[in-house]
Design a protein around this motif. Structure first.
Motif, PDB file in Angstrom:
ATOM      1  N   ILE A   1       1.042  -1.260  -0.163  1.00 45.48           N
ATOM      2  CA  ILE A   1       0.110   0.143   0.072  1.00 45.48           C
ATOM      3  C   ILE A   1       0.939   1.230  -0.017  1.00 45.48           C
ATOM      4  CG2 ILE A   1      -1.782   1.208   1.366  1.00 45.48           C
ATOM      5  CD1 ILE A   1      -2.934  -0.926   0.191  1.00 45.48           C
ATOM      6  N   ASP A   2       0.637   2.164  -0.933  1.00 43.41           N
ATOM      7  CA  ASP A   2       1.422   3.404  -1.008  1.00 43.41           C
ATOM      8  C   ASP A   2       0.381   4.430  -0.322  1.00 43.41           C
ATOM      9  OD1 ASP A   2       2.062   5.983  -1.660  1.00 43.41           O
ATOM     10  OD2 ASP A   2       2.714   5.366  -3.674  1.00 43.41           O
ATOM     11  N   LEU A   3       0.767   4.931   0.983  1.00 41.02           N
ATOM     12  CA  LEU A   3      -0.014   5.683   2.012  1.00 41.02           C
ATOM     13  C   LEU A   3      -0.475   6.902   1.205  1.00 41.02           C
ATOM     14  CD1 LEU A   3       1.400   4.514   5.428  1.00 41.02           C
ATOM     15  CD2 LEU A   3      -0.529   3.962   4.420  1.00 41.02           C
ATOM     16  N   SER A   4       0.501   7.352   0.332  1.00 43.96           N
ATOM     17  CA  SER A   4       0.112   8.785  -0.138  1.00 43.96           C
ATOM     18  C   SER A   4      -0.807   8.611  -1.242  1.00 43.96           C
ATOM     19  CB  SER A   4       1.452   9.329  -0.918  1.00 43.96           C
ATOM     20  OG  SER A   4       2.535   9.943   0.119  1.00 43.96           O
ATOM     21  N   ALA A   5      -0.685   7.473  -2.213  1.00 45.58           N
ATOM     22  CA  ALA A   5      -1.879   7.354  -3.074  1.00 45.58           C
ATOM     23  C   ALA A   5      -3.227   6.960  -2.192  1.00 45.58           C
ATOM     24  CB  ALA A   5      -1.580   6.038  -4.122  1.00 45.58           C
ATOM     25  N   TYR A   6      -3.033   6.463  -1.085  1.00 41.18           N
ATOM     26  CA  TYR A   6      -4.212   5.734  -0.576  1.00 41.18           C
ATOM     27  C   TYR A   6      -4.989   6.963   0.073  1.00 41.18           C
ATOM     28  CZ  TYR A   6      -7.242   3.513   3.106  1.00 41.18           C
ATOM     29  OH  TYR A   6      -8.281   2.911   3.788  1.00 41.18           O
ATOM     30  N   ARG A   7      -4.310   7.996   0.474  1.00 42.05           N
ATOM     31  CA  ARG A   7      -4.921   9.305   1.079  1.00 42.05           C
ATOM     32  C   ARG A   7      -5.540   9.926  -0.088  1.00 42.05           C
ATOM     33  NH1 ARG A   7      -0.342  12.538   3.256  1.00 42.05           N
ATOM     34  NH2 ARG A   7       0.956  10.745   2.327  1.00 42.05           N
ATOM     35  N   GLU A   8      -4.808  10.235  -1.173  1.00 37.94           N
ATOM     36  CA  GLU A   8      -5.584  10.993  -2.210  1.00 37.94           C
ATOM     37  C   GLU A   8      -6.711  10.191  -2.872  1.00 37.94           C
ATOM     38  OE1 GLU A   8      -4.725  13.915  -3.403  1.00 37.94           O
ATOM     39  OE2 GLU A   8      -3.237  13.737  -1.483  1.00 37.94           O
ATOM     40  N   GLU A   9      -6.677   8.902  -2.691  1.00 36.78           N
ATOM     41  CA  GLU A   9      -7.791   8.102  -3.225  1.00 36.78           C
ATOM     42  C   GLU A   9      -9.062   8.523  -2.124  1.00 36.78           C
ATOM     43  OE1 GLU A   9      -8.687   3.667  -4.958  1.00 36.78           O
ATOM     44  OE2 GLU A   9      -7.299   3.709  -3.084  1.00 36.78           O
ATOM     45  N   LEU A  10      -8.688   8.539  -0.845  1.00 38.01           N
ATOM     46  CA  LEU A  10      -9.646   8.794   0.202  1.00 38.01           C
ATOM     47  C   LEU A  10     -10.182  10.009   0.001  1.00 38.01           C
ATOM     48  CD1 LEU A  10      -8.177   7.433   3.546  1.00 38.01           C
ATOM     49  CD2 LEU A  10      -9.940   6.280   2.227  1.00 38.01           C
ATOM     50  N   VAL A  11      -9.566  11.070  -0.408  1.00 36.71           N
ATOM     51  CA  VAL A  11     -10.064  12.347  -0.606  1.00 36.71           C
ATOM     52  C   VAL A  11     -10.872  12.496  -1.918  1.00 36.71           C
ATOM     53  CG1 VAL A  11      -9.500  14.611  -1.185  1.00 36.71           C
ATOM     54  CG2 VAL A  11      -8.047  13.494   0.259  1.00 36.71           C
ATOM     55  N   ALA A  12     -10.575  11.551  -3.075  1.00 28.00           N
ATOM     56  CA  ALA A  12     -11.548  11.386  -4.270  1.00 28.00           C
ATOM     57  C   ALA A  12     -12.794  10.696  -3.942  1.00 28.00           C
ATOM     58  CB  ALA A  12     -10.731  10.886  -5.125  1.00 28.00           C
ATOM     59  N   ARG A  13     -12.478   9.727  -3.150  1.00 33.90           N
ATOM     60  CA  ARG A  13     -13.825   8.974  -2.561  1.00 33.90           C
ATOM     61  C   ARG A  13     -14.873   9.994  -1.796  1.00 33.90           C
ATOM     62  NH1 ARG A  13     -11.724   4.047   0.476  1.00 33.90           N
ATOM     63  NH2 ARG A  13     -13.964   3.256   0.489  1.00 33.90           N
ATOM     64  N   PHE A  14     -14.435  10.662  -0.746  1.00 28.60           N
ATOM     65  CA  PHE A  14     -15.328  11.535   0.111  1.00 28.60           C
ATOM     66  C   PHE A  14     -15.870  12.464  -0.965  1.00 28.60           C
ATOM     67  CE2 PHE A  14     -12.039  10.778   3.857  1.00 28.60           C
ATOM     68  CZ  PHE A  14     -12.440   9.368   4.116  1.00 28.60           C
ATOM     69  N   SER A  15     -15.235  12.988  -2.021  1.00 35.36           N
ATOM     70  CA  SER A  15     -15.771  14.048  -2.770  1.00 35.36           C
ATOM     71  C   SER A  15     -16.435  13.620  -3.834  1.00 35.36           C
ATOM     72  CB  SER A  15     -14.466  14.955  -3.141  1.00 35.36           C
ATOM     73  OG  SER A  15     -13.733  15.401  -2.359  1.00 35.36           O
ATOM     74  N   ASN A  16     -16.843  12.034  -3.741  1.00 34.93           N
ATOM     75  CA  ASN A  16     -17.527  11.591  -5.407  1.00 34.93           C
ATOM     76  C   ASN A  16     -18.839  12.583  -5.085  1.00 34.93           C
ATOM     77  OD1 ASN A  16     -19.063  10.144  -6.966  1.00 34.93           O
ATOM     78  ND2 ASN A  16     -18.201   8.056  -6.266  1.00 34.93           N
ATOM     79  N   PRO A  17     -19.222  13.322  -6.293  1.00 31.24           N
ATOM     80  CA  PRO A  17     -20.309  14.071  -6.211  1.00 31.24           C
ATOM     81  C   PRO A  17     -21.625  13.126  -6.359  1.00 31.24           C
ATOM     82  CG  PRO A  17     -19.151  13.906  -8.583  1.00 31.24           C
ATOM     83  CD  PRO A  17     -18.399  13.246  -7.512  1.00 31.24           C
ATOM     84  N   ALA A  18     -21.416  11.663  -6.960  1.00 36.91           N
ATOM     85  CA  ALA A  18     -22.707  10.905  -7.076  1.00 36.91           C
ATOM     86  C   ALA A  18     -23.063  10.009  -5.933  1.00 36.91           C
ATOM     87  CB  ALA A  18     -22.404   9.710  -8.124  1.00 36.91           C
ATOM     88  N   ILE A  19     -22.303  10.100  -4.652  1.00 35.69           N
ATOM     89  CA  ILE A  19     -22.564   9.551  -3.288  1.00 35.69           C
ATOM     90  C   ILE A  19     -23.065  10.377  -2.338  1.00 35.69           C
ATOM     91  CG2 ILE A  19     -21.674   8.172  -1.548  1.00 35.69           C
ATOM     92  CD1 ILE A  19     -21.785   6.438  -4.205  1.00 35.69           C
ATOM     93  N   ALA A  20     -24.346  10.158  -1.979  1.00 38.95           N
ATOM     94  CA  ALA A  20     -25.016  10.924  -1.030  1.00 38.95           C
ATOM     95  C   ALA A  20     -24.979  10.286   0.272  1.00 38.95           C
ATOM     96  CB  ALA A  20     -26.407  11.059  -1.624  1.00 38.95           C
ATOM     97  N   HIS A  21     -23.757  10.309   1.129  1.00 36.59           N
ATOM     98  CA  HIS A  21     -23.475   9.695   2.419  1.00 36.59           C
ATOM     99  C   HIS A  21     -23.731  10.819   3.370  1.00 36.59           C
ATOM    100  CE1 HIS A  21     -20.826   6.650   4.690  1.00 36.59           C
ATOM    101  NE2 HIS A  21     -22.145   6.673   5.135  1.00 36.59           N
ATOM    102  N   ARG A  22     -24.876  10.649   4.409  1.00 29.20           N
ATOM    103  CA  ARG A  22     -25.157  11.419   5.355  1.00 29.20           C
ATOM    104  C   ARG A  22     -24.157  11.801   6.376  1.00 29.20           C
ATOM    105  NH1 ARG A  22     -30.549  10.323   3.003  1.00 29.20           N
ATOM    106  NH2 ARG A  22     -31.514  12.079   2.789  1.00 29.20           N
ATOM    107  N   THR A  23     -23.777  12.839   6.911  1.00 29.13           N
ATOM    108  CA  THR A  23     -23.136  13.190   7.884  1.00 29.13           C
ATOM    109  C   THR A  23     -23.743  12.690   9.011  1.00 29.13           C
ATOM    110  OG1 THR A  23     -23.694  15.436   8.197  1.00 29.13           O
ATOM    111  CG2 THR A  23     -21.606  14.956   6.787  1.00 29.13           C
ATOM    112  N   GLY A  24     -25.188  12.926   9.203  1.00 26.05           N
ATOM    113  CA  GLY A  24     -25.718  12.352  10.519  1.00 26.05           C
ATOM    114  C   GLY A  24     -25.560  10.982  10.477  1.00 26.05           C
ATOM    115  N   GLN A  25     -25.566  10.089   9.407  1.00 27.04           N
ATOM    116  CA  GLN A  25     -25.564   8.712   9.426  1.00 27.04           C
ATOM    117  C   GLN A  25     -23.986   8.213  10.023  1.00 27.04           C
ATOM    118  OE1 GLN A  25     -25.644   6.604   5.795  1.00 27.04           O
ATOM    119  NE2 GLN A  25     -25.137   4.611   6.708  1.00 27.04           N
TER     120      GLN A  25
END
Length: 469
Positions: free
Chosen positions: A343-367
């Motif tokens: 696992i490349d941790l730098s790449a993993y972090r960038e992937e996380l940011v992209a996943r969190f920012s995915n405009p198609a996923i409506a993941h509620r902060t309240g959940q």
């Protein structure tokens, strides 16, 4: 529009199992028939069966809900999972679940499935709070309703640990083959935790049973990762447009999926690696990476969202100052991690940011904000304690704790197993704008944080900024 069933004709482009689910036999019993299981383990099992066949059909049990079981039966156990990204949506029909059980109404049928000799693996996704873990000892919480009930009525269990222990007792007395209990919840060393809880309950019942379990049953740990928001009417409408049928059980998820599993099975396993699962001798480094970088950041995002009126994770990440705060937290986590093989941790972090920012996923902060007392210890408190022990100030983690406490103080409704204690502490804290009442909750904070006056001053400074008197 007709409802999805095994005979529903599907449009081109919809993925479907290459095997006939009607020919499968049950080899896996799953406890916790929720969205994550259906969008994660069930799909890995689909791909394992497609690759190498085998009787690995899943009997999935809901410990509480009756409706989801009724819906699965009404749809011949078929349902759709829509993978969403900025480049488009793609639907898949899942076929590995071939039975569904409502434990509240069919306890004996569930116990029979768990006892049947062909059942070789039991998987679990029931949430952290369902296990009944004592926050101080790490063993059984004797005050947990399911734990206290199942200790008093061992042959008529209602909780996940009691259900596993009773099934194993029956297997021992009937001379059944050993099996594997595979936890897939976000707990550090989840296999070891479940093993300890099962052995403690078994030993209170019969020392011979505990000895047999210790000798014969395997409890591998695993790390799971996929964002699966709660389904909405919009989810079901989208799925219907893709599959041409009404699906009450439709789910949406992201393209990313990960499953790292300790390869320690008593009686074989599916070829989950065909779906991309990674089998290792020790999952600890992967698990710590995910709990602290992904789940810890998720908790931060959730409380930022709740305190700033932002409904979805993507909304929080759309605010540059918040996105920067998330990146800052990830940087603070890095020194607490072990090297992670492949696992490349730098790449993993960038992937996380992209996943969190995915405009198609409506993941509620309240959940995500729910059950903070169950999530914060492994996501935030543990790395904070390690940073302090290594000579760091752990100031980043102090601010994350302050975000959580500010949320607890200001929230109109708290969904948390320790909500009553939190509300008492919040009432006291709101008058003095001090974290002290929360640090007084037994077993919530580890001694390394509770006894560190300087670190607690960081928490208070942030809390006063967030909740001025």
């Amino acid at each position: 529009m007709t409802r999805l069933s095994r005979s529903t004709p599907l449009p081109q482009g919809v993925e479907r199992p290459s095997f006939d689910p009607g020919n499968l036999k049950v080899g896996i019993v799953h406890l916790g028939l929720g969205a994550f299981h259906r969008a994660h383990q069930a799909i890995y099992t689909d791909k394992a069966i497609e690759a190498r066949s085998g009787d690995w059909g899943i009997a999935s049990a809901s410990l509480r809900s009756v409706d989801i079981v009724a819906d699965l039966k009404a749809q011949d156990y078929r349902y759709s999972v829509v993978t969403r990204s900025g480049s488009g949506d793609k639907a898949r029909i899942v076929g590995s679940i071939i039975d569904a059980i409502a434990a509240s109404e069919e306890r004996e049928r569930l116990l029979q499935r768990l006892t049947d000799n062909p059942t070789r693996v039991v998987t679990l996704t029931v949430s952290e709070k369902a296990y009944g873990i004592d926050p101080v000892s790490g063993g059984l919480d004797l005050s947990h309703p399911a734990i206290s009930h199942d200790l008093a009525h061992p042959t008529a269990p209602i909780g996940v640990i009691g259900m596993v222990v009773e099934a194993l007792a029956r297997r021992m007395h009937l001379g059944r083959d050993p099996l594997t209990v595979l936890c897939c919840d976000n707990l550090p060393g989840n296999g070891n935790i479940v093993r300890r809880l099962v052995l403690e309950m078994a030993d209170r019942r019969d020392a011979g049973l505990a000895a047999w379990i210790e000798r014969e049953i395997r409890f591998p740990s695993s790390m799971v990762d996929r964002i699966v928001p709660a389904a909405t009417d919009q989810t079901r409408t989208l799925a219907a447009s893709l599959i041409g049928a009404e699906d009450h059980l439709a789910l949406e998820t992201e393209p990313f999926s990960q499953w790292v599993i300790e390869d320690d099975f008593a009686a074989g396993r599916p070829a989950w690696e065909a779906g991309g699962a990674i089998f290792v001798s020790d999952v600890h480094a992967y698990e710590k990476m995910k709990l602290r970088l992904l789940n810890g950041s998720h908790s931060l995002i959730a409380y930022l969202g709740q305190l700033n009126g932002l409904e979805y994770v993507r909304d929080v990440m759309g605010v540059p100052v918040h996105a920067g705060r998330v990146r800052q937290h990830m940087e603070a986590v890095l020194p607490t991690l072990d090297p992670v093989p492949e696992i490349d941790l730098s790449a993993y972090r960038e992937e996380l940011v992209a996943r969190f920012s995915n405009p198609a996923i409506a993941h509620r902060t309240g959940q995500i904000a729910m059950d903070g007392t169950q999530k914060m210890p492994q996501r935030i408190f543990a790395p904070a304690a390690e940073r302090l022990a290594a000579g760091g100030d752990a100031a980043d983690f102090a601010e994350v704790v302050a975000f959580w406490l500010a949320y607890v103080i200001t929230a109109k409704h708290l969904d948390d197993p320790r909500a009553a204690e939190l509300k008492v502490a919040a009432a006291l804290a709101s008058t003095s704008v001090s974290s002290a009442p929360f640090f007084g909750i037994p077993g919530l904070f580890p001694p390394e944080l509770k006894d560190n006056a300087t670190w607690r001053q960081f928490v208070d400074a942030h809390l006063r900024r967030l909740c001025p008197a």
